[in-house]
Design a protein around this motif. Structure first.
Motif, PDB file in Angstrom:
ATOM      1  N   LEU A 174      -5.355  -6.546  22.799  1.00  0.00           N
ATOM      2  CA  LEU A 174      -6.105  -7.731  23.232  1.00  0.00           C
ATOM      3  C   LEU A 174      -6.434  -7.639  24.719  1.00  0.00           C
ATOM      4  CD1 LEU A 174      -7.195 -10.416  22.163  1.00  0.00           C
ATOM      5  CD2 LEU A 174      -5.008 -11.462  22.789  1.00  0.00           C
ATOM      6  N   LEU A 175      -5.435  -7.301  25.530  1.00  0.00           N
ATOM      7  CA  LEU A 175      -5.657  -7.148  26.965  1.00  0.00           C
ATOM      8  C   LEU A 175      -6.634  -6.008  27.247  1.00  0.00           C
ATOM      9  CD1 LEU A 175      -4.996  -7.714  29.940  1.00  0.00           C
ATOM     10  CD2 LEU A 175      -2.991  -6.210  29.681  1.00  0.00           C
ATOM     11  N   GLY A 176      -6.433  -4.890  26.533  1.00  0.00           N
ATOM     12  CA  GLY A 176      -7.326  -3.755  26.728  1.00  0.00           C
ATOM     13  C   GLY A 176      -8.758  -4.078  26.347  1.00  0.00           C
ATOM     14  N   GLY A 177      -8.931  -4.791  25.252  1.00  0.00           N
ATOM     15  CA  GLY A 177     -10.282  -5.173  24.844  1.00  0.00           C
ATOM     16  C   GLY A 177     -10.961  -6.050  25.871  1.00  0.00           C
ATOM     17  N   TRP A 178     -10.198  -7.000  26.429  1.00  0.00           N
ATOM     18  CA  TRP A 178     -10.776  -7.878  27.460  1.00  0.00           C
ATOM     19  C   TRP A 178     -11.165  -7.076  28.693  1.00  0.00           C
ATOM     20  CZ3 TRP A 178      -8.871  -9.206  32.376  1.00  0.00           C
ATOM     21  CH2 TRP A 178      -9.578 -10.223  33.014  1.00  0.00           C
ATOM     22  N   LEU A 179     -10.306  -6.135  29.115  1.00  0.00           N
ATOM     23  CA  LEU A 179     -10.620  -5.314  30.281  1.00  0.00           C
ATOM     24  C   LEU A 179     -11.865  -4.458  30.033  1.00  0.00           C
ATOM     25  CD1 LEU A 179      -7.062  -4.128  31.364  1.00  0.00           C
ATOM     26  CD2 LEU A 179      -8.579  -5.656  32.640  1.00  0.00           C
ATOM     27  N   ALA A 331      -7.976  -8.221  19.015  1.00  0.00           N
ATOM     28  CA  ALA A 331      -7.362  -9.398  18.395  1.00  0.00           C
ATOM     29  C   ALA A 331      -7.235  -9.232  16.887  1.00  0.00           C
ATOM     30  CB  ALA A 331      -8.187 -10.645  18.715  1.00  0.00           C
ATOM     31  N   ALA A 332      -8.116  -8.456  16.282  1.00  0.00           N
ATOM     32  CA  ALA A 332      -8.071  -8.263  14.828  1.00  0.00           C
ATOM     33  C   ALA A 332      -6.791  -7.569  14.379  1.00  0.00           C
ATOM     34  CB  ALA A 332      -9.286  -7.454  14.377  1.00  0.00           C
ATOM     35  N   LEU A 333      -6.151  -6.831  15.282  1.00  0.00           N
ATOM     36  CA  LEU A 333      -4.929  -6.103  14.934  1.00  0.00           C
ATOM     37  C   LEU A 333      -3.664  -6.919  15.148  1.00  0.00           C
ATOM     38  CD1 LEU A 333      -5.774  -2.648  16.578  1.00  0.00           C
ATOM     39  CD2 LEU A 333      -6.190  -3.372  14.225  1.00  0.00           C
ATOM     40  N   LEU A 334      -3.780  -8.126  15.687  1.00  0.00           N
ATOM     41  CA  LEU A 334      -2.606  -8.928  16.028  1.00  0.00           C
ATOM     42  C   LEU A 334      -1.660  -9.204  14.861  1.00  0.00           C
ATOM     43  CD1 LEU A 334      -3.872 -11.598  18.592  1.00  0.00           C
ATOM     44  CD2 LEU A 334      -2.124  -9.859  18.951  1.00  0.00           C
ATOM     45  N   PRO A 335      -2.145  -9.444  13.633  1.00  0.00           N
ATOM     46  CA  PRO A 335      -1.200  -9.736  12.555  1.00  0.00           C
ATOM     47  C   PRO A 335      -0.136  -8.660  12.355  1.00  0.00           C
ATOM     48  CG  PRO A 335      -3.427 -10.267  11.855  1.00  0.00           C
ATOM     49  CD  PRO A 335      -3.540  -9.573  13.175  1.00  0.00           C
ATOM     50  N   LEU A 336      -0.471  -7.408  12.640  1.00  0.00           N
ATOM     51  CA  LEU A 336       0.461  -6.320  12.378  1.00  0.00           C
ATOM     52  C   LEU A 336       1.743  -6.443  13.196  1.00  0.00           C
ATOM     53  CD1 LEU A 336       0.696  -3.749  10.660  1.00  0.00           C
ATOM     54  CD2 LEU A 336      -0.275  -2.497  12.568  1.00  0.00           C
ATOM     55  N   PRO A 337       1.697  -6.433  14.531  1.00  0.00           N
ATOM     56  CA  PRO A 337       2.954  -6.546  15.277  1.00  0.00           C
ATOM     57  C   PRO A 337       3.618  -7.902  15.148  1.00  0.00           C
ATOM     58  CG  PRO A 337       1.084  -6.589  16.777  1.00  0.00           C
ATOM     59  CD  PRO A 337       0.541  -6.233  15.422  1.00  0.00           C
ATOM     60  N   LEU A 338       2.824  -8.968  14.978  1.00  0.00           N
ATOM     61  CA  LEU A 338       3.414 -10.297  14.879  1.00  0.00           C
ATOM     62  C   LEU A 338       4.251 -10.453  13.614  1.00  0.00           C
ATOM     63  CD1 LEU A 338       0.528 -12.611  16.170  1.00  0.00           C
ATOM     64  CD2 LEU A 338       2.593 -11.871  17.373  1.00  0.00           C
ATOM     65  N   VAL A 339       3.706 -10.035  12.482  1.00  0.00           N
ATOM     66  CA  VAL A 339       4.441 -10.146  11.224  1.00  0.00           C
ATOM     67  C   VAL A 339       5.699  -9.282  11.256  1.00  0.00           C
ATOM     68  CG1 VAL A 339       4.362  -9.616   8.751  1.00  0.00           C
ATOM     69  CG2 VAL A 339       2.445 -10.779   9.842  1.00  0.00           C
ATOM     70  N   ILE A 340       5.584  -8.080  11.794  1.00  0.00           N
ATOM     71  CA  ILE A 340       6.744  -7.186  11.850  1.00  0.00           C
ATOM     72  C   ILE A 340       7.819  -7.769  12.761  1.00  0.00           C
ATOM     73  CG2 ILE A 340       7.510  -4.910  12.643  1.00  0.00           C
ATOM     74  CD1 ILE A 340       4.820  -3.849  11.637  1.00  0.00           C
ATOM     75  N   ALA A 341       7.424  -8.309  13.907  1.00  0.00           N
ATOM     76  CA  ALA A 341       8.391  -8.882  14.834  1.00  0.00           C
ATOM     77  C   ALA A 341       9.120 -10.070  14.213  1.00  0.00           C
ATOM     78  CB  ALA A 341       7.693  -9.299  16.125  1.00  0.00           C
ATOM     79  N   LEU A 342       8.414 -10.863  13.417  1.00  0.00           N
ATOM     80  CA  LEU A 342       9.005 -12.071  12.844  1.00  0.00           C
ATOM     81  C   LEU A 342       9.877 -11.798  11.631  1.00  0.00           C
ATOM     82  CD1 LEU A 342       5.946 -14.512  13.111  1.00  0.00           C
ATOM     83  CD2 LEU A 342       8.044 -14.558  14.484  1.00  0.00           C
ATOM     84  N   THR A 343       9.639 -10.704  10.926  1.00  0.00           N
ATOM     85  CA  THR A 343      10.319 -10.492   9.644  1.00  0.00           C
ATOM     86  C   THR A 343      11.232  -9.270   9.596  1.00  0.00           C
ATOM     87  OG1 THR A 343       8.443  -9.205   8.781  1.00  0.00           O
ATOM     88  CG2 THR A 343       8.413 -11.584   8.405  1.00  0.00           C
ATOM     89  N   SER A 344      11.124  -8.347  10.552  1.00  0.00           N
ATOM     90  CA  SER A 344      11.884  -7.101  10.411  1.00  0.00           C
ATOM     91  C   SER A 344      13.388  -7.322  10.480  1.00  0.00           C
ATOM     92  CB  SER A 344      11.447  -6.092  11.479  1.00  0.00           C
ATOM     93  OG  SER A 344      11.679  -6.599  12.769  1.00  0.00           O
ATOM     94  N   SER A 345      13.836  -8.311  11.278  1.00  0.00           N
ATOM     95  CA  SER A 345      15.275  -8.574  11.369  1.00  0.00           C
ATOM     96  C   SER A 345      15.834  -9.005  10.018  1.00  0.00           C
ATOM     97  CB  SER A 345      15.538  -9.658  12.420  1.00  0.00           C
ATOM     98  OG  SER A 345      16.906  -9.980  12.465  1.00  0.00           O
ATOM     99  N   ARG A 346      15.096  -9.890   9.340  1.00  0.00           N
ATOM    100  CA  ARG A 346      15.557 -10.343   8.022  1.00  0.00           C
ATOM    101  C   ARG A 346      15.533  -9.196   7.011  1.00  0.00           C
ATOM    102  NH1 ARG A 346      13.589 -16.141   6.265  1.00  0.00           N
ATOM    103  NH2 ARG A 346      14.793 -16.455   8.169  1.00  0.00           N
ATOM    104  N   MET A 347      14.539  -8.329   7.111  1.00  0.00           N
ATOM    105  CA  MET A 347      14.478  -7.177   6.224  1.00  0.00           C
ATOM    106  C   MET A 347      15.638  -6.228   6.490  1.00  0.00           C
ATOM    107  SD  MET A 347      11.983  -7.574   4.164  1.00  0.00           S
ATOM    108  CE  MET A 347      10.463  -8.535   3.991  1.00  0.00           C
ATOM    109  N   GLY A 348      16.024  -6.094   7.751  1.00  0.00           N
ATOM    110  CA  GLY A 348      17.169  -5.263   8.077  1.00  0.00           C
ATOM    111  C   GLY A 348      18.449  -5.812   7.479  1.00  0.00           C
ATOM    112  N   GLN A 349      18.613  -7.135   7.521  1.00  0.00           N
ATOM    113  CA  GLN A 349      19.793  -7.750   6.919  1.00  0.00           C
ATOM    114  C   GLN A 349      19.804  -7.550   5.406  1.00  0.00           C
ATOM    115  OE1 GLN A 349      19.551 -11.842   8.164  1.00  0.00           O
ATOM    116  NE2 GLN A 349      19.810 -11.353  10.337  1.00  0.00           N
ATOM    117  N   LEU A 350      18.628  -7.663   4.782  1.00  0.00           N
ATOM    118  CA  LEU A 350      18.534  -7.461   3.342  1.00  0.00           C
ATOM    119  C   LEU A 350      18.889  -6.019   2.980  1.00  0.00           C
ATOM    120  CD1 LEU A 350      17.786  -8.552   0.555  1.00  0.00           C
ATOM    121  CD2 LEU A 350      15.399  -7.962   1.045  1.00  0.00           C
ATOM    122  N   ALA A 351      18.424  -5.081   3.790  1.00  0.00           N
ATOM    123  CA  ALA A 351      18.739  -3.678   3.532  1.00  0.00           C
ATOM    124  C   ALA A 351      20.230  -3.411   3.672  1.00  0.00           C
ATOM    125  CB  ALA A 351      17.956  -2.782   4.484  1.00  0.00           C
TER     126      ALA A 351
END
Length: 488
Positions: A174-179, A331-351
């Motif tokens: 997002l920052l790079g695109g704006w620059l 901005a179109a790529l934002l869902p990727l890191p956001l979803v991973i950041a929000l859910t990876s901890s819970r996935m780690g606990q499940l694993a």
């Protein structure tokens, strides 16, 4: 490339560092050490994702074709993939702080060269130097982080580092695109300089220059053969994919075949050399006596290859075919890191409760479905109906895989191999993207309907690679991963 994923695939390096004696920390200024590691690592996290968004502008400014744009990406990834392990070994010999600071200085100087590059050749040269700097700073930053904390404090520190890295990966495009939209593509390389200066100042003041208590001789022969082999293979793939039989001369195709053959021979010699060195090798072959480690290695190479190629192509197609600005494409790529950041901890606990096999098998399959949906990107329809569903599914699938992968890699080998196994897994993640980017030069060179047709073909190939990744996990992993037996 896959820089938004790197915090996940790299944190095993910090977790795989030798455990210290019981206690909370062993470093007087542990929080400042953590800040140093975050700032140094952020150079690699931000830069790669920003460059992906800048490829169309770079191509137009420097009259770069598909092969040239591939080298803008792979000029960075190639030395990082080939020399990541030797970079960590150099820190054991000469001091981790010293190598960390050398890597940061080299990365900063290379960023200035990239920003001032008068031609494509100079830009690629700068990217190669950035890759060399990253190969020094990344493993030593993570080794310092792992050695500075113990017990629960180590888990918190690694989690903080990964979270900040994920945030950097989200903000970077997002920052790079704006620059790019406001100041031009050269500005994206200057954003590395403040982080580099802060990392150097903190490292000089707070980070001890520790040496490993014992270490094998440096594996220069292995590092040279790996770098030469990967360079030849990358060049051959780039030439082969960027020239069609109808438009290319027989000479260029022959050179591509010769380069691929030479690369294969050099990599075979690399395997032979590593076998000769045994446990002193930078890639001990004893690791591959473990079926779970083989499965995890295949999964990493295939899954990150699929993702790496797609994350280069999606913003390129959005800008070139759908008329997005660089900011919108980032901005179109934002869902990727956001979803991973929000859910990876819970996935780690499940694993941890259920074992990693199911998540590491199902996650890549979900990524494959997302890649199939990504074939609609660039066609008619809004972002919400084309790009978002694909990015969301890819993000969910990666979230299922990244946290269990870190744990599974460390569990699949014996204690003496955890450091090199985690480093090798991180290198394989980058190698997957390297191969994918080299093989898609034709897509980056195409325009109009041809661009969309080739992009769709690449998305289908990525889906196939993700399916293969899931199958390798299902067939070679067990719920309780085995360990490598140390070789004599």
């Amino acid at each position: 490339m896959t820089q938004t994923m790197h915090p996940a695939c790299d944190k095993a390096i910090a977790q795989g560092a030798p455990q210290q004696a019981a206690g909370v920390t062993r470093t007087p200024h542990a929080n400042w050490v953590l800040a140093t590691c975050i700032l140094a690592s952020s150079l690699a996290f931000i830069d790669g994702s920003v460059v992906n968004v800048g490829l169309p502008a770079i191509g137009q400014s420097l009259s770069a074709g598909g092969a040239g744009l591939s080298w803008v990406v792979n000029g960075y990834t190639l030395p990082l993939s080939a020399l990541l392990l030797i970079g960590g070994a150099l820190g054991d010999v000469y001091g981790r702080r010293r190598l960390l600071m050398l890597g940061v200085v080299l990365f900063a100087l290379a960023s200035v060269l990239c920003a001032a590059a008068p031609s494509l050749g100079w830009l690629v040269a700068g990217r190669v130097l950035q890759g060399l700097g990253a190969a020094l700073l990344m493993p030593n930053s993570l080794a310092i982080l792992g050695a500075s904390f113990s017990g629960v404090a180590r888990g918190r520190a690694v989690g903080t580092w990964a979270a900040v890295g994920a945030a950097a990966g989200a903000v970077g495009p997002l920052l790079g695109g704006w620059l790019i939209d406001t100041m031009g593509w050269r500005a994206i390389f200057f954003i590395n300089l403040p982080s580099a200066a802060a990392a150097l100042a903190l490292a000089a003041r707070y980070v001890p220059n520790e040496l490993a208590a014992s270490h094998p001789p440096l594996d220069w022969r292995g590092a040279t053969l790996a770098a030469a082999g990967l360079t030849a293979m990358t060049w051959g793939l780039t030439v082969a994919s960027s020239s069609s039989p109808e438009s290319s001369s027989g000479g260029s195709q022959a050179m591509a075949v010769a380069a691929l053959g030479a690369g294969a021979v050099l990599l075979a010699l690399f395997v032979w050399a590593e076998n000769q060195r045994g446990n002193a090798a930078m890639m001990p072959l004893a690791l591959f006596s473990s079926a779970p480690f083989i499965g995890l290695s295949l999964l990493t190479l295939l899954l990150y290859g699929a993702l790496g190629g797609l994350l280069v192509l999606v913003p390129y197609v959005l800008i070139q075919a759908s008329g997005y600005s660089a900011t919108q494409a980032g901005a179109a790529l934002l869902p990727l890191p956001l979803v991973i950041a929000l859910t990876s901890s819970r996935m780690g606990q499940l694993a941890t409760r259920r074992g990693p096999r199911l998540l590491l098998s199902v996650g890549p399959m979900i990524v494959a479905v997302g890649c199939v949906l990504a074939t609609r990107i660039g066609g008619p329809g809004s972002y919400w109906l084309t790009t978002l569903p694909a990015m969301a599914l890819i993000a969910i699938g990666m979230a299922c895989a990244v946290a269990p992968l870190t744990t599974a890699v460390l569990a699949s080998v014996s204690a003496q191999h955890t450091g090199v196994a985690s480093g090798l897994n991180s290198a394989l993640a980058r190698l997957g993207g390297l191969i994918a980017t080299a093989a898609m030069s034709a897509v980056l060179a195409a325009q109009g309907a041809e661009l969309l047709a080739l992009y769709k073909m690449a998305a289908w190939v990525a889906a196939g690679a993700a399916v293969a990744a899931g199958l390798s996990a299902w067939m070679l992993l067990k719920d309780a991963t085995g360990a490598v037996k140390p070789s004599n």
